[in-house]
Motif scaffolding. Structure first.
Motif, PDB file in Angstrom:
ATOM      1  N   HIS A  39       3.955  -1.642  -9.279  1.00  0.00           N
ATOM      2  CA  HIS A  39       3.647  -0.266  -8.886  1.00  0.00           C
ATOM      3  C   HIS A  39       4.833   0.685  -9.093  1.00  0.00           C
ATOM      4  CE1 HIS A  39      -0.254  -1.352  -7.371  1.00  0.00           C
ATOM      5  NE2 HIS A  39       0.265  -2.262  -6.547  1.00  0.00           N
ATOM      6  N   LEU A  40       6.048   0.143  -9.017  1.00  0.00           N
ATOM      7  CA  LEU A  40       7.231   0.986  -9.253  1.00  0.00           C
ATOM      8  C   LEU A  40       7.482   1.219 -10.730  1.00  0.00           C
ATOM      9  CD1 LEU A  40       9.860  -0.393  -6.675  1.00  0.00           C
ATOM     10  CD2 LEU A  40       8.593   1.755  -6.554  1.00  0.00           C
ATOM     11  N   GLY A  41       7.016   0.281 -11.562  1.00  0.00           N
ATOM     12  CA  GLY A  41       7.291   0.390 -12.996  1.00  0.00           C
ATOM     13  C   GLY A  41       8.660  -0.118 -13.368  1.00  0.00           C
ATOM     14  N   ARG A  42       9.271  -0.898 -12.464  1.00  0.00           N
ATOM     15  CA  ARG A  42      10.589  -1.489 -12.729  1.00  0.00           C
ATOM     16  C   ARG A  42      10.750  -2.713 -11.838  1.00  0.00           C
ATOM     17  NH1 ARG A  42      11.574   2.764  -9.205  1.00  0.00           N
ATOM     18  NH2 ARG A  42      12.845   2.254  -7.372  1.00  0.00           N
ATOM     19  N   GLU A  91       0.832  -1.209   0.000  1.00  0.00           N
ATOM     20  CA  GLU A  91       0.000   0.000   0.000  1.00  0.00           C
ATOM     21  C   GLU A  91       0.863   1.256   0.000  1.00  0.00           C
ATOM     22  OE1 GLU A  91      -3.421   2.269  -0.132  1.00  0.00           O
ATOM     23  OE2 GLU A  91      -3.104   0.112  -0.456  1.00  0.00           O
ATOM     24  N   PHE A  92       1.943   1.234   0.762  1.00  0.00           N
ATOM     25  CA  PHE A  92       2.884   2.366   0.785  1.00  0.00           C
ATOM     26  C   PHE A  92       3.462   2.611  -0.607  1.00  0.00           C
ATOM     27  CE2 PHE A  92       7.434   3.423   0.934  1.00  0.00           C
ATOM     28  CZ  PHE A  92       7.375   4.711   1.459  1.00  0.00           C
ATOM     29  N   VAL A  93       3.936   1.550  -1.242  1.00  0.00           N
ATOM     30  CA  VAL A  93       4.531   1.687  -2.580  1.00  0.00           C
ATOM     31  C   VAL A  93       3.480   2.137  -3.591  1.00  0.00           C
ATOM     32  CG1 VAL A  93       5.671   0.452  -4.461  1.00  0.00           C
ATOM     33  CG2 VAL A  93       6.320  -0.012  -2.085  1.00  0.00           C
ATOM     34  N   LYS A  94       2.289   1.617  -3.472  1.00  0.00           N
ATOM     35  CA  LYS A  94       1.205   1.994  -4.381  1.00  0.00           C
ATOM     36  C   LYS A  94       0.905   3.484  -4.293  1.00  0.00           C
ATOM     37  CE  LYS A  94      -3.582   0.695  -5.485  1.00  0.00           C
ATOM     38  NZ  LYS A  94      -4.723  -0.172  -5.091  1.00  0.00           N
ATOM     39  N   MET A  95       0.937   4.046  -3.077  1.00  0.00           N
ATOM     40  CA  MET A  95       0.650   5.464  -2.882  1.00  0.00           C
ATOM     41  C   MET A  95       1.789   6.335  -3.408  1.00  0.00           C
ATOM     42  SD  MET A  95      -1.072   5.367   0.906  1.00  0.00           S
ATOM     43  CE  MET A  95      -1.460   7.113   0.902  1.00  0.00           C
ATOM     44  N   LEU A 117       9.290   6.791  -6.360  1.00  0.00           N
ATOM     45  CA  LEU A 117      10.308   6.163  -5.520  1.00  0.00           C
ATOM     46  C   LEU A 117      11.466   5.684  -6.392  1.00  0.00           C
ATOM     47  CD1 LEU A 117       8.307   4.014  -2.939  1.00  0.00           C
ATOM     48  CD2 LEU A 117       9.699   6.033  -2.475  1.00  0.00           C
ATOM     49  N   THR A 118      12.506   6.465  -6.433  1.00  0.00           N
ATOM     50  CA  THR A 118      13.678   6.097  -7.240  1.00  0.00           C
ATOM     51  C   THR A 118      14.618   5.163  -6.491  1.00  0.00           C
ATOM     52  OG1 THR A 118      14.842   8.085  -6.481  1.00  0.00           O
ATOM     53  CG2 THR A 118      13.603   8.261  -8.532  1.00  0.00           C
TER      54      THR A 118
END
Length: 432
Positions: A419-422, A382-386, A391-392
């Motif tokens: 969610h990060l896209g990587r 949930e933290f990463v999703k928000m 977040l690099t």
């Protein structure tokens, strides 16, 4: 037999002509490498460039090849940047700068030195040797000076009078110092006044954490006079409302970095004062892009004065255990400029709510690192999703994550990566 001789003859190549040999020997840079005796005739700028890529020992050996190379060895350009390494053989495995070379530098190249650093071990003798060298640099135009102790106490065990006297020699004679790093040294207020009197127009960077003989008035003198100061590193006990207001005056350039070490060696024996919100706001108004970095090495009961009000910190590092309540303050709109957060330890209570609140309120957060903490896999996702793709840097120890009914350890890396896209995986060891 005849056929064999014919075959051998057909494979033999004629010797190249003199013109062909000359073309073959001509290098990319346009000069000709002829027989070995001509190595001494290489252009001065070519030998100089080679010397710049050699270690000091190899450079000294190369200087003995011929007179011309020795002349290049003494070129001022090669002596603008130098690091004196001073270690005691009985207590350190590090190599030291040879005493004969030190004397040669002082006699022939002191006036050429511009970027100077001293790296010493923990022995008082090494620090005293550094002071002896400093006191002899009377004809120098040093621009940057760094005093680096690879281990404590080093400079702190040197007589204060000896240290200040040596440092004052450089402060008085250079008159063009732009960068000074003197952490963990017995520098004092009077020596800072000498620094300001001779280098106020050029000083841009000053790092002086853990300097117990400097008072808030001493550092305020620097801020009042050195209007070009762009980076400042100091202990929290030197930070004051007056200092922040001085750095915010119209005549002062925009500060770029303010690094603050908040350190307690003895739990319960250090009192930490509170900085007014209005003082922080004045600094950010004057220098809107300033990076305010705070390193905390406190015990849990000592955090009470911090983050009760909005604090414009951009980078937060907690080197010891920090409570859930303290992290909760960060997420209560009290750190809106936060860019990076590192928590080395917390405890055994999951930090789900605190992290989600930080993700929601700290809109500039781009990097986070968690060490000895606990977060449920669902809370972490949930933290990463928000935070999303902003977040690099995401450094989370694998043992921090607690599997739950929604995600196990095999599933979480793919969900977080989405969610990060990587691609992302938990760390096996801390990376900060």
């Amino acid at each position: 037999m005849k056929r064999g001789r014919t075959g051998l003859k057909s494979k033999c190549q004629p010797f190249p002509s003199q013109e062909q040999a000359k073309r073959h020997k001509c290098g990319v840079s346009g000069f000709t490498l002829t027989p070995a005796e001509d190595w001494g005739n290489l252009p001065h700028h070519v030998v100089l460039q080679v010397f710049q890529h050699l270690s000091l020992v190899d450079r000294a050996r190369a200087s003995s090849v011929c007179r011309r190379w020795n002349d290049v060895f003494h070129t001022p350009d090669l002596w603008r940047r130098f690091e004196f390494e001073l270690n005691q053989p009985a207590t350190s495995y590090l190599r030291s700068t040879h005493p004969d070379l030190i004397q040669q530098i002082i006699k022939k190249h002191a006036q050429h030195l511009q970027y100077v650093s001293f790296k010493v071990d923990s022995c008082t003798e090494s620090a005293e040797a550094a002071c002896d060298i400093l006191s002899q640099l009377v004809n120098c135009t040093i621009k940057t000076l760094g005093l680096i102790s690879t281990a404590r106490p080093s400079f702190m065990d040197v007589s204060q009078a000896h240290f200040v006297s040596a440092l004052t020699v450089v402060f008085v004679n250079s008159k063009s110092l732009s960068s000074i790093k003197i952490d963990d040294t017995p520098v004092d207020d009077p020596s800072l006044k000498v620094l300001v009197a001779n280098n106020s127009d050029t000083l841009k960077l000053l790092k002086m954490s853990s300097c117990p003989h400097v008072s808030p008035a001493g550092i305020l003198c620097v801020a009042d006079q050195c209007h070009g100061l762009r980076e400042l590193a100091l202990n929290y006990h030197l930070l004051s409302d007056e200092l922040l207001l001085a750095l915010s005056s119209e005549k002062h350039v925009h500060l770029e970095h303010l690094r603050i070490d908040v350190v307690s060696e003895n739990p319960g024996q250090t009192h930490f004062h509170t900085i007014k919100r209005s003082s922080w706001e004045a600094l950010v108004r004057h220098s809107p892009r300033v990076n305010i970095v705070m390193y905390f090495f406190l015990y849990e009961e000592e955090f009470e004065p911090f983050f009760r009000e909005e604090t414009p910190v951009t980078h937060l590092y907690f080197g010891r255990a920090v409570s859930k309540e303290m992290l909760g303050r960060i997420g209560l709109l009290n750190c809106p400029r936060l860019v990076e957060l590192v928590v080395c330890a917390n405890g055994l209570e999951p930090l789900d709510e605190e992290l989600i609140r930080i993700a929601e309120r700290c809109k500039s957060l781009t990097a986070i690192g968690l060490g000895e903490c606990e977060v449920t896999c669902s809370g972490f996702v949930e933290f990463v999703k928000m935070c999303g793709g902003r977040l690099t840097q995401l450094s989370i120890m694998e043992e921090v994550l607690i599997p739950d009914s929604s995600y196990n350890m095999e599933q979480i890396h793919s969900e977080v990566s989405k969610h990060l896209g990587r691609m992302w995986f938990p760390d096996m060891m801390p990376t900060w």
